[in-house]
Design a protein around this motif. Sequence first.
Motif, PDB file in Angstrom:
ATOM      1  N   VAL A  76      15.728 -15.663  46.652  1.00 37.14           N
ATOM      2  CA  VAL A  76      16.617 -15.066  47.652  1.00 37.14           C
ATOM      3  C   VAL A  76      15.855 -14.036  48.471  1.00 37.14           C
ATOM      4  CG1 VAL A  76      18.771 -15.403  46.367  1.00 37.14           C
ATOM      5  CG2 VAL A  76      17.431 -13.308  46.024  1.00 37.14           C
ATOM      6  N   ASP A  77      16.359 -13.780  49.673  1.00 37.13           N
ATOM      7  CA  ASP A  77      15.899 -12.665  50.489  1.00 37.13           C
ATOM      8  C   ASP A  77      16.887 -11.512  50.311  1.00 37.13           C
ATOM      9  OD1 ASP A  77      13.750 -14.022  51.478  1.00 37.13           O
ATOM     10  OD2 ASP A  77      14.519 -14.236  53.527  1.00 37.13           O
ATOM     11  N   TYR A  78      16.378 -10.309  50.169  1.00 37.40           N
ATOM     12  CA  TYR A  78      17.200  -9.106  50.026  1.00 37.40           C
ATOM     13  C   TYR A  78      16.719  -8.068  51.023  1.00 37.40           C
ATOM     14  CZ  TYR A  78      17.725  -4.369  47.914  1.00 37.40           C
ATOM     15  OH  TYR A  78      17.912  -3.033  47.683  1.00 37.40           O
ATOM     16  N   THR A  79      17.619  -7.623  51.886  1.00 32.90           N
ATOM     17  CA  THR A  79      17.300  -6.595  52.867  1.00 32.90           C
ATOM     18  C   THR A  79      18.134  -5.360  52.571  1.00 32.90           C
ATOM     19  OG1 THR A  79      16.818  -8.273  54.537  1.00 32.90           O
ATOM     20  CG2 THR A  79      17.207  -6.027  55.322  1.00 32.90           C
ATOM     21  N   SER A 102      20.929  -4.936  41.170  1.00 37.08           N
ATOM     22  CA  SER A 102      22.199  -5.646  41.365  1.00 37.08           C
ATOM     23  C   SER A 102      22.019  -6.982  42.075  1.00 37.08           C
ATOM     24  CB  SER A 102      23.166  -4.773  42.171  1.00 37.08           C
ATOM     25  OG  SER A 102      22.717  -4.613  43.510  1.00 37.08           O
ATOM     26  N   ILE A 103      20.852  -7.208  42.665  1.00 35.24           N
ATOM     27  CA  ILE A 103      20.661  -8.402  43.495  1.00 35.24           C
ATOM     28  C   ILE A 103      20.638  -9.680  42.654  1.00 35.24           C
ATOM     29  CG2 ILE A 103      19.205  -9.519  45.209  1.00 35.24           C
ATOM     30  CD1 ILE A 103      20.662  -6.915  46.090  1.00 35.24           C
ATOM     31  N   GLY A 104      20.010  -9.637  41.482  1.00 32.50           N
ATOM     32  CA  GLY A 104      20.010 -10.809  40.608  1.00 32.50           C
ATOM     33  C   GLY A 104      21.414 -11.221  40.210  1.00 32.50           C
ATOM     34  N   PRO A 105      22.215 -10.313  39.620  1.00 35.75           N
ATOM     35  CA  PRO A 105      23.600 -10.675  39.282  1.00 35.75           C
ATOM     36  C   PRO A 105      24.414 -11.122  40.490  1.00 35.75           C
ATOM     37  CG  PRO A 105      22.968  -8.632  38.196  1.00 35.75           C
ATOM     38  CD  PRO A 105      21.850  -8.975  39.135  1.00 35.75           C
ATOM     39  N   TYR A 106      24.233 -10.431  41.620  1.00 37.11           N
ATOM     40  CA  TYR A 106      24.970 -10.795  42.827  1.00 37.11           C
ATOM     41  C   TYR A 106      24.620 -12.224  43.259  1.00 37.11           C
ATOM     42  CZ  TYR A 106      26.369 -10.829  47.767  1.00 37.11           C
ATOM     43  OH  TYR A 106      26.917 -11.171  48.983  1.00 37.11           O
ATOM     44  N   ALA A 107      23.324 -12.554  43.242  1.00 34.63           N
ATOM     45  CA  ALA A 107      22.893 -13.890  43.668  1.00 34.63           C
ATOM     46  C   ALA A 107      23.466 -14.973  42.759  1.00 34.63           C
ATOM     47  CB  ALA A 107      21.365 -13.956  43.678  1.00 34.63           C
ATOM     48  N   ILE A 108      23.557 -14.679  41.476  1.00 33.72           N
ATOM     49  CA  ILE A 108      24.134 -15.641  40.536  1.00 33.72           C
ATOM     50  C   ILE A 108      25.634 -15.781  40.783  1.00 33.72           C
ATOM     51  CG2 ILE A 108      24.578 -16.124  38.097  1.00 33.72           C
ATOM     52  CD1 ILE A 108      21.953 -14.532  37.514  1.00 33.72           C
ATOM     53  N   ARG A 123      13.844 -14.509  41.453  1.00 34.63           N
ATOM     54  CA  ARG A 123      12.709 -13.979  42.225  1.00 34.63           C
ATOM     55  C   ARG A 123      13.247 -13.471  43.566  1.00 34.63           C
ATOM     56  NH1 ARG A 123       9.165 -19.141  42.645  1.00 34.63           N
ATOM     57  NH2 ARG A 123      11.247 -19.872  43.254  1.00 34.63           N
ATOM     58  N   ILE A 124      13.146 -12.164  43.758  1.00 39.87           N
ATOM     59  CA  ILE A 124      13.771 -11.513  44.904  1.00 39.87           C
ATOM     60  C   ILE A 124      12.717 -11.102  45.924  1.00 39.87           C
ATOM     61  CG2 ILE A 124      15.231  -9.587  45.623  1.00 39.87           C
ATOM     62  CD1 ILE A 124      16.131  -9.459  42.603  1.00 39.87           C
ATOM     63  N   HIS A 125      12.819 -11.660  47.102  1.00 40.36           N
ATOM     64  CA  HIS A 125      11.923 -11.269  48.192  1.00 40.36           C
ATOM     65  C   HIS A 125      12.583 -10.133  48.959  1.00 40.36           C
ATOM     66  CE1 HIS A 125      10.674 -12.125  52.602  1.00 40.36           C
ATOM     67  NE2 HIS A 125       9.847 -11.237  52.080  1.00 40.36           N
ATOM     68  N   ASN A 126      12.013  -8.943  48.864  1.00 42.37           N
ATOM     69  CA  ASN A 126      12.529  -7.815  49.627  1.00 42.37           C
ATOM     70  C   ASN A 126      11.920  -7.852  51.024  1.00 42.37           C
ATOM     71  OD1 ASN A 126      11.758  -4.530  50.195  1.00 42.37           O
ATOM     72  ND2 ASN A 126      13.887  -5.151  50.027  1.00 42.37           N
ATOM     73  N   THR A 127      12.737  -8.086  52.024  1.00 40.55           N
ATOM     74  CA  THR A 127      12.224  -8.248  53.384  1.00 40.55           C
ATOM     75  C   THR A 127      11.748  -6.923  53.985  1.00 40.55           C
ATOM     76  OG1 THR A 127      14.390  -7.933  54.430  1.00 40.55           O
ATOM     77  CG2 THR A 127      13.821 -10.169  53.734  1.00 40.55           C
ATOM     78  N   ASN A 128      12.228  -5.789  53.455  1.00 43.79           N
ATOM     79  CA  ASN A 128      11.780  -4.494  53.972  1.00 43.79           C
ATOM     80  C   ASN A 128      10.293  -4.283  53.751  1.00 43.79           C
ATOM     81  OD1 ASN A 128      14.617  -4.269  52.651  1.00 43.79           O
ATOM     82  ND2 ASN A 128      14.670  -2.751  54.300  1.00 43.79           N
TER      83      ASN A 128
END
Length: 398
Positions: A76-79, A102-108, A123-128
Motif C-alpha cells: 500500500v501507499d501511505y501519505t 495503524s496503517i497495517g490494520p487499516y489496510a487489512i 509492506r507500507i510505502h510512505n510517499t512522504n
Amino acid sequence: MTQFGTRGVLYRGGTSKALLVRASDLPSQDREELGRWLLAAYGSPDPRQIDGIGGADGLTSKFGFVGPSSRPDADVDYTFAQVGIDVATIDWSIMCGNILSSIGPYAIDEGLVPAVEPVTVVRIHNTNTGKVVVAQVEVSDGKPRTAGNVHIDGVPGTGSPILLDFKHAAGAKTGKLLPTGNYRDVAEVPGVGPVEYSVVDIAGMQLFVKASAFGLTGAESPIAYEKLVEAGQQIEFLRCKVAVDLGFATSIEAAKKESPITPFGIIVGPPQGWLLYGTQESRAADSCDLLARCVIDGGMHKAFPGTGAIPTAIAAAMEGTVVHDVTRAAAHKKGTYAIGHPGGTLTVEVGLNASDAGVEVSQASLVRTARRLFEGTVFVEPSRLTANTVRPGDAHER
C-alpha cells in the motif's frame, strides 16, 4: 448550501490519533485544495479546533490517506499530513511512526491487503519519504486483533502487538544515514558557545544535542520546558542553523517557515529518575538506557514519536555520537535501547553493520498497538473550500 461529507476512519496508532481516508475517497487530488479541506475538517486555524475533528493537540491533529501501492516492493501507499492547530499549515514532509502502526490494520480492514492468519505482513510505502516500512499485524477470524497483553506507555490498557521494521528507511530526507557525513559536529550558539550535535536520518531526520549543553538535565517535563524560554530559543537557533546548512531552509530567520520540523530537535541525557507527564508517576533511572525529549520552537512532545525513537536508538548505538555518550553501556551489548520520555519508555531493537563503506542498518524495529475507534462521514462547511475542492461523486452531501 449543503455540507460536503467524506468517508473516513478515526484510528489510534501508538500514542497518536488520525483520520484515515482511502485515496479513492479523497475530496480532491490537488494538494493545495486537499490542504484547504483538511484545515476545514480539523477546525484550523483555532487553538481549540472547536469547529472540526482536531483535538487541539499535535498528537491528534494528524491525517493519512491510503491506497494501492505505486511500487512493486510494497502493498500500500501511505501519505501522512500534520495539520496545524492555531496556524493554517499542512506539513506533508514527514512520516509519523505512531500513525504508521495503524496503517497495517487499516489496510487489512479496508480489503487493500488480504488477511493471513496468524500474522499478516503489510509492506507500507510512505510517499512522504519514499521509504518502505514493514508491519506485522496479528489477525484472527480475518480481522486485525486488538486484544493483547502489550502495554505501551502513553496509552491506557493493553493491546495486540504491531511490529514495525524501519531498517529500509535510512536516508529518508537526505539519502544518507549521517547527513553531515560525521558522527558529530560543532556549531556556535549565541549565549552558549560551541555546542556539539549529531544528525541522524532514518524514518525521520533528527538533530541531537546533550541537555547539559543548555543547562538542562534531559528529565524536564513539557510544562517545565515551556518556561525555559532562553534554552528553548537557543536550541531552536541550532535546529534552524542545521536546517540551513543541510539545504532545507534559505536562512535561519526563514527556517521556522520553510523547514519547521526538519530536522526535529531532540535533547538527550543520561539515565535518571523522572516524573511522567500527566500522571506525575515516578520512573526510576534503571527503567531506561537514556532520556530523550523531542522539542520544537519552545515546545515539547508529550510522549515520543516513533520516527524520533528509531533515529534516537540508532544514534545511541553508534559510537561517536552525542547520544552514545549519555547511553547506558549495557544497552550496547543487548542491542535494545529503552528511551525514557515524558510519557514513559519506548524500546527499540537495533542492529548495525559497520564497514569501510560506512554503517548499514540491519534492524530498527519497535512495537506499537493500534485500534480502530470510529468510522463514518466527516462534514465540511463548503464556504471554506474552493469550487473545485469537492468533485461530484467524490463525497456525500448532507
